[in-house]
Design a protein around this motif. Sequence first.
Motif, PDB file in Angstrom:
ATOM      1  N   LEU A 304      53.392 107.185  68.222  1.00  0.00           N
ATOM      2  CA  LEU A 304      53.783 107.863  66.985  1.00  0.00           C
ATOM      3  C   LEU A 304      55.295 108.056  66.938  1.00  0.00           C
ATOM      4  O   LEU A 304      55.938 107.789  65.914  1.00  0.00           O
ATOM      5  N   GLU A 316      52.673 103.757  62.263  1.00  0.00           N
ATOM      6  CA  GLU A 316      52.564 105.212  62.326  1.00  0.00           C
ATOM      7  C   GLU A 316      51.227 105.680  61.764  1.00  0.00           C
ATOM      8  O   GLU A 316      50.570 106.568  62.338  1.00  0.00           O
ATOM      9  N   ALA A 320      48.406 107.676  63.749  1.00  0.00           N
ATOM     10  CA  ALA A 320      48.048 109.011  63.268  1.00  0.00           C
ATOM     11  C   ALA A 320      46.540 109.129  63.063  1.00  0.00           C
ATOM     12  O   ALA A 320      45.945 110.179  63.343  1.00  0.00           O
ATOM     13  N   ILE A 339      48.421 116.281  61.520  1.00  0.00           N
ATOM     14  CA  ILE A 339      48.987 115.022  62.018  1.00  0.00           C
ATOM     15  C   ILE A 339      48.899 113.936  60.958  1.00  0.00           C
ATOM     16  O   ILE A 339      49.868 113.217  60.696  1.00  0.00           O
ATOM     17  N   LEU A 340      47.719 113.808  60.329  1.00  0.00           N
ATOM     18  CA  LEU A 340      47.454 112.662  59.462  1.00  0.00           C
ATOM     19  C   LEU A 340      47.956 112.837  58.042  1.00  0.00           C
ATOM     20  O   LEU A 340      48.469 111.889  57.437  1.00  0.00           O
ATOM     21  N   VAL A 343      51.603 111.736  57.023  1.00  0.00           N
ATOM     22  CA  VAL A 343      51.792 110.288  57.178  1.00  0.00           C
ATOM     23  C   VAL A 343      51.130 109.562  56.014  1.00  0.00           C
ATOM     24  O   VAL A 343      51.722 108.663  55.395  1.00  0.00           O
TER      25      VAL A 343
END
Length: 367
Positions: A304, A316, A320, A339-340, A343
């Motif tokens: 990442l 990325e 992710a 986290i996701l 992105v």
Amino acid sequence: MQGKSEAALLALSRSLKIAEDLDEAVNQVALLGMLRTFYFRSGDFRTALLYAQRCRAVSETVDDVAASAQARSILGRSLHLMGDLASARVELEASLDLWSRVRRTTIYLSHELHYPSEVTLARNLWLQGHPLQAEQRAHDIIETATMIDRPAALAVVLGWAASVYLWTGNWDLAEKHIEAIVYHAESNSLGPFIAAGRARRGELAILRGAAQTGVEDLRASLRAIHAVGYETLTTELSISLVHGLNMIGQFAEAMELVDQTISAVAANGDELYLPELLRVRGAVLLKMPQPREDEAKDCLSQSLDLSRRQGARAWELRTAIDLARLEASRGEIGVAAKILRPVFDNFVEGSHTMDLMRAQELLIQLD
């Protein structure tokens, strides 16, 4: 067309010395470009970059649009595989602008013209998070290249464009163009491209779930590729082989191959693939009979971070997704979404492409 050859290297090096002695800058650009291609195809991307940089510097000493276009194309393609996506895009777009002004060029300067710049830019766009633009550019350059009588140039275009369709999940178009690679390569005795096309078949088989067949095809094709020294796509193909080995439960071989490939990247310089290699290594660690979750998380975290430094939004996103799934499996639903989500929100196109659909499905589950 015969693959790596010391005789070719000697001839090109002698030719470059003659061009330098005669102070012929355009010939120097052509020969530096060919020498860069020699090392690029041999898989020595660091040396290839040095020749690309020399080529670019020499092109600035002469008022020749075609020479400048070729030099910037060569440098852009080298920077692309080094993982410097922003600089690669600058060089590739400048190259295409210059090629648009060229009315006539000589065969010794470039038999490929603008085609490699176009197809590399398509890959670059996907990596930077523009999947629709990448597919459109790949489509356009294939259409253009198909209308010319240059089988080698067409094979190069098809071989590199296949990545875009494999990455976006447009597997029907990938199959169409992969079969075209093999047909044109076999019809014109383009040995290295035959092996590359067959390797692409193996990649597609793995993606479609026929992992055992794909693994066997990739193993055989990589042996043929190594035999002729055509190593341009070796890392990309090795990633697919690791994925296939992981699918069929060959974890030890998968781990050995991914670690060997990471070491080869460190030596050879095609660092573009390092985020994906780290992600796939994490996937192998997680699928082992005794999963090594902490080690996998470390691989994914490194992936990442590196993908962000490269500006590779596509890598990325893939990482992710995997890291979010790992956190969710541990009950960390909020962490996974955190986290996701950012992105995913960086993408403004391509909602129908494979990775974005996977990300959206996971985000729905996390809500």
